[in-house]
Design an enzyme around this catalytic site. Sequence first.
Site, PDB file in Angstrom:
ATOM      1  CE  LYS A 173      -0.230   4.569  -6.936  1.00  0.00           C
ATOM      2  NZ  LYS A 173      -0.276   3.714  -5.740  1.00  0.00           N
TER       3      LYS A 173
ATOM      4  CG  ASN B 274      -1.485   1.311   1.579  1.00  0.00           C
ATOM      5  OD1 ASN B 274      -2.446   1.762   0.956  1.00  0.00           O
ATOM      6  ND2 ASN B 274      -0.886   1.988   2.561  1.00  0.00           N
TER       7      ASN B 274
ATOM      8  CB  ILE C 245      -9.442   7.740  -0.127  1.00  0.00           C
ATOM      9  CG1 ILE C 245     -10.069   6.761  -1.137  1.00  0.00           C
ATOM     10  CG2 ILE C 245      -9.551   7.219   1.304  1.00  0.00           C
ATOM     11  CD1 ILE C 245     -11.525   6.439  -0.945  1.00  0.00           C
TER      12      ILE C 245
ATOM     13  CB  SER D 170      -4.527   5.319  -8.195  1.00  0.00           C
ATOM     14  OG  SER D 170      -5.232   6.540  -8.340  1.00  0.00           O
TER      15      SER D 170
ATOM     16  CE1 TYR E  55      -0.083   8.150  -6.714  1.00  0.00           C
ATOM     17  CE2 TYR E  55      -1.940   8.583  -8.165  1.00  0.00           C
ATOM     18  CZ  TYR E  55      -1.445   8.076  -6.981  1.00  0.00           C
ATOM     19  OH  TYR E  55      -2.297   7.478  -6.072  1.00  0.00           O
TER      20      TYR E  55
HETATM   21  P1  NAD Z   1      -0.962   8.469   3.246  1.00  0.00           P
HETATM   22  O1  NAD Z   1       0.072   9.490   2.878  1.00  0.00           O
HETATM   23  O2  NAD Z   1      -2.031   8.839   4.237  1.00  0.00           O
HETATM   24  O3  NAD Z   1      -0.242   7.149   3.773  1.00  0.00           O
HETATM   25  C1  NAD Z   1       0.877   6.619   3.112  1.00  0.00           C
HETATM   26  C2  NAD Z   1       1.670   5.742   4.065  1.00  0.00           C
HETATM   27  O4  NAD Z   1       2.793   5.205   3.336  1.00  0.00           O
HETATM   28  C3  NAD Z   1       2.264   6.505   5.234  1.00  0.00           C
HETATM   29  O5  NAD Z   1       2.252   5.650   6.356  1.00  0.00           O
HETATM   30  C4  NAD Z   1       3.709   6.783   4.782  1.00  0.00           C
HETATM   31  O6  NAD Z   1       4.627   6.951   5.839  1.00  0.00           O
HETATM   32  C5  NAD Z   1       3.994   5.494   4.030  1.00  0.00           C
HETATM   33  N1  NAD Z   1       5.081   5.575   3.060  1.00  0.00           N
HETATM   34  C6  NAD Z   1       5.244   6.465   2.041  1.00  0.00           C
HETATM   35  N2  NAD Z   1       6.375   6.185   1.372  1.00  0.00           N
HETATM   36  C7  NAD Z   1       6.933   5.102   1.973  1.00  0.00           C
HETATM   37  C8  NAD Z   1       8.110   4.333   1.744  1.00  0.00           C
HETATM   38  N3  NAD Z   1       8.959   4.621   0.744  1.00  0.00           N
HETATM   39  N4  NAD Z   1       8.366   3.285   2.558  1.00  0.00           N
HETATM   40  C9  NAD Z   1       7.528   2.987   3.565  1.00  0.00           C
HETATM   41  N5  NAD Z   1       6.408   3.672   3.827  1.00  0.00           N
HETATM   42  C10 NAD Z   1       6.120   4.716   3.046  1.00  0.00           C
HETATM   43  O7  NAD Z   1      -1.578   8.008   1.866  1.00  0.00           O
HETATM   44  P2  NAD Z   1      -2.889   7.167   1.448  1.00  0.00           P
HETATM   45  O8  NAD Z   1      -3.806   8.115   0.751  1.00  0.00           O
HETATM   46  O9  NAD Z   1      -3.403   6.338   2.568  1.00  0.00           O
HETATM   47  O10 NAD Z   1      -2.228   6.275   0.301  1.00  0.00           O
HETATM   48  C11 NAD Z   1      -2.006   4.892   0.392  1.00  0.00           C
HETATM   49  C12 NAD Z   1      -1.967   4.305  -1.011  1.00  0.00           C
HETATM   50  O11 NAD Z   1      -3.237   4.534  -1.630  1.00  0.00           O
HETATM   51  C13 NAD Z   1      -0.918   4.928  -1.947  1.00  0.00           C
HETATM   52  O12 NAD Z   1      -0.303   3.902  -2.694  1.00  0.00           O
HETATM   53  C14 NAD Z   1      -1.740   5.843  -2.837  1.00  0.00           C
HETATM   54  O13 NAD Z   1      -1.155   6.017  -4.111  1.00  0.00           O
HETATM   55  C15 NAD Z   1      -3.040   5.069  -2.904  1.00  0.00           C
HETATM   56  N6  NAD Z   1      -4.191   5.943  -3.275  1.00  0.00           N
HETATM   57  C16 NAD Z   1      -4.644   6.929  -2.442  1.00  0.00           C
HETATM   58  C17 NAD Z   1      -5.727   7.717  -2.836  1.00  0.00           C
HETATM   59  C18 NAD Z   1      -6.288   8.819  -1.965  1.00  0.00           C
HETATM   60  O14 NAD Z   1      -7.118   9.607  -2.450  1.00  0.00           O
HETATM   61  N7  NAD Z   1      -5.912   8.939  -0.722  1.00  0.00           N
HETATM   62  C19 NAD Z   1      -6.331   7.506  -4.078  1.00  0.00           C
HETATM   63  C20 NAD Z   1      -5.830   6.499  -4.900  1.00  0.00           C
HETATM   64  C21 NAD Z   1      -4.761   5.717  -4.482  1.00  0.00           C
END
Ligand code: NAD
Length: 261
Positions: free
Chosen positions: A162, A90, A191, A143, A158
Site C-alpha cells: 500500500k 482497485n 470498510i 489504504s 500488505y
Molecule cells: P473485496 O475482497 O470485497 O473485493 C476485492 C475484489 O478484487 C474482488 O472482486 C476480487 O475478486 C478481486 N480480486 C482480488 N484479487 C484479484 C486479482 N489478482 N485479479 C483480479 N481481481 C482480483 O475487497 P475490498 O475491501 O473491496 O478491497 C478493494 C481494495 O480496497 C483492495 O485493494 C484493498 O486493499 C483496498 N482496501 C480495503 C479496505 C477495507 O477495509 N475493505 C481498507 C483499505 C483498503
Amino acid sequence: MYDLTGKVALVTGAGSGIGKASAIKLAEAGAVVVVMSRTAEEVEATAREIEAKGGHAQAKTADTSDENAMQELVDGIIRDHKRLDIVVANAGINGVWAPIEGLKPDEWDKTIRVNLRGTYLTIHHTVPHLEAAGGGSIIVMSSINGTRTFTTPGASAYSVTKAGQLALVKQLALELGERRIRINAICPGAIESEISDNTQQRGKEETEVPVEFPEGDIPLTGGKSGKAEDIADAVLFLASDASRHITGTPIWIDGGQSLLR
Ligand code: NAD
C-alpha cells in the site's frame, strides 16, 4: 460536473466491496464501465446490477498480476469500446498477516504480486490508451495501512504494497502529467466488504502493539466501519472533471481512524 457520458472506465476487482460500489457509481454518472475481477459470477452480477439501473457495463475476467491476461483485457476494451478514459486500480488482497519470522516467502510474494504487480500491470497496459483519448484519470486503491497506520498486527507485506502504491502514484503524477493523465490514490480505513475472506491472520498476540483508543477507533462513527459507497463517491470525484487540477494526491477516507492508529 460529475457527468461521465461518453467516457469508458475500467474497474479492477469490481466483483465486490469498493470496486463494485465504484463501478456502479461511475455507471450512474454515464460512463460505460468494464467490470473486471478473477471471478466471472461476481462481475457478471455487478454488470447485471448496472444494466438493471439503465447503465452500461461489460463483465470481464482476468488476474491483474498476469501480464498476458491484462494485455488481452485491455486490447479487448479498445476493440469493443474504442477508447479508455478512467482506470480504477482497485483489485487487492489482505493476504497473510503474521509475525515476520513466520510469514512464508510464498505468502509475502503473493501479496506483493497481486497488490503491486497487479497495480503496475493495470497502469502499464492502460496508459497508452488514456493518452490516445487525450488524457484521463487513474485512481489507485491504497489504504491507511502503510501510509498512515502501522499498528495492524502482522500486516507487513500488505503495508509495503500500500506504501508502494502511493509512491507509484506520486512518481507517475509527474511522469504522466504532461500527457494530461491524472493519477491519485484513495486510502480507505475499515470498510465493509468481502476482503476478510482473503485474509489469513496468525500470531496476532505476538505482533500486536497495545494501544488504547477512546470510544471506538473510528472517531466519526463511534467505531463503525465505513461503507463501500463512502469510497465510491471519492472515486467518482477523482474520475470527473471536478478534480481536474488534482494529481499525485492521497485521499484518506477513514472517519479519522488513521489519525488514531
Ligand atoms: P473485496 O475482497 O470485497 O473485493 C476485492 C475484489 O478484487 C474482488 O472482486 C476480487 O475478486 C478481486 N480480486 C482480488 N484479487 C484479484 C486479482 N489478482 N485479479 C483480479 N481481481 C482480483 O475487497 P475490498 O475491501 O473491496 O478491497 C478493494 C481494495 O480496497 C483492495 O485493494 C484493498 O486493499 C483496498 N482496501 C480495503 C479496505 C477495507 O477495509 N475493505 C481498507 C483499505 C483498503
